[in-house]
Design an enzyme around this catalytic site. Structure first.
Site, PDB file in Angstrom:
ATOM      1  N   SER A 173     -37.494   1.394  -9.501  1.00 48.47           N
ATOM      2  CA  SER A 173     -37.543   0.903 -10.879  1.00 48.47           C
ATOM      3  C   SER A 173     -38.916   1.156 -11.455  1.00 48.47           C
ATOM      4  O   SER A 173     -39.911   1.192 -10.720  1.00 48.47           O
ATOM      5  CB  SER A 173     -37.240  -0.599 -10.917  1.00 48.47           C
ATOM      6  N   TYR A 186     -39.700  -9.059  -8.381  1.00 45.25           N
ATOM      7  CA  TYR A 186     -38.888  -7.834  -8.472  1.00 45.25           C
ATOM      8  C   TYR A 186     -39.799  -6.609  -8.503  1.00 45.25           C
ATOM      9  O   TYR A 186     -39.542  -5.612  -7.812  1.00 45.25           O
ATOM     10  CB  TYR A 186     -38.017  -7.902  -9.719  1.00 45.25           C
TER      11      TYR A 186
END
Length: 287
Positions: A173, A186
């Protein structure tokens, strides 16, 4: 607030403060095929997080390319939807469970005897200030997005090395490249995944096994609905799961180590390396 990190389906264990969750899928002790058995001479792809989003789109792209599919996720019904019209084998599994990665790898290898490509797409996320994040959610995000992925790769890798071929595809990501406010854990997990990809790539030189890291920006999945807040930024624009799946397919076909969706996401890392001061000013404003 827990939400899906990669566009794949993963329903965390029940939390009384958030309402009941579906019961976790059992370990894949006995796989169930979807349609007639497929010839074993076709290349084999194991796709996790295949219930929806990026994982489901990737599975469909590989099916269109003639691959034999092993599909894993927690939601059997959605796995069946992904597998519709294919001969995919369904391996519902909970990678958060003890021995979940080992049991999934063993079930997959029992089905086909080999795995040519592993697409590790399962993961979750959490949105909110880090100082308010429950400790249980810190552990949950780190385990699913980083630990479980590493354990699954560890289980699958020996068979690839023994065969002298294969590829591990990790779904990263942009959060792992730049760090996104209110997604600190995250971001940390995805940054760890990127470092793992680079280190493992070096270890595997000369074995015939490659490692691909796919770095995506926001993707149009249930990610944002799950966190209870719509995506409200003008940039970057939401990519479709299909576009990410196309990049995964292209990276595997061409043996690429890194792939970005959209391609301009290569820029933040370059700016950070060349001018860290400018990078932080931009991040403070847009991050």
């Amino acid at each position: 607030m827990t939400h899906t990190g990669s566009g794949s389906t993963y329903d965390p264990p029940a939390d009384p403060a958030r309402g009941a969750r579906p019961a976790p899928a059992p370990a894949p002790a006995a796989a169930r095929g979807h349609g007639p058995p497929s010839p074993t001479d076709r290349p084999v792809a194991l796709v996790t997080g295949a219930s929806s989003g990026i994982g489901a789109a990737t599975a469909r792209r590989f099916a269109a390319g003639g691959w034999h599919l092993l599909l894993s996720g927690r939601d059997r019904r959605r796995l069946e939807e992904t597998a519709a019209g294919t001969s995919a084998v369904l391996l519902p599994a909970d990678l958060a469970a003890p021995e979940g990665a080992r049991l999934l790898a063993e079930a997959a290898l029992r089905q086909t005897g080999r795995i040519d490509v592993l697409v590790a797409g399962a993961g979750i996320g959490w949105s909110g200030p880090f100082r308010t994040m429950p400790h249980t959610d810190i552990d949950r995000v780190l385990f699913l997005d980083l630990n479980a992925t590493l354990h699954l790769v560890r289980e699958v890798l020996p068979s690839m090395v023994a065969a002298g071929r294969g590829r591990v595809v990790l779904i990263g990501s942009v959060a792992g490249c730049v760090g996104v406010r209110e997604e600190a854990v995250y971001s940390a997990a995805k940054a760890g995944l990127a470092a793992f990809a680079e280190a493992l790539r070096q270890e595997l030189l000369g074995t015939g096994v490659g490692v691909t890291l796919v770095v995506s920006g926001p993707v149009e999945t249930r990610f944002f609905a799950r966190r209870g807040r719509p995506y409200d930024r003008s940039r970057p624009r939401l990519a479709s799961p299909g576009s990410v799946a196309g990049v995964v397919w292209d990276a595997v076909s061409r043996g690429r180590d890194d792939a970005y969706v959209p391609t301009w996401l290569t820029l933040p890392g370059r700016v950070r390396g060349l001018t860290p001061g400018l990078y932080r000013r931009l991040l403070n404003r847009f991050g």
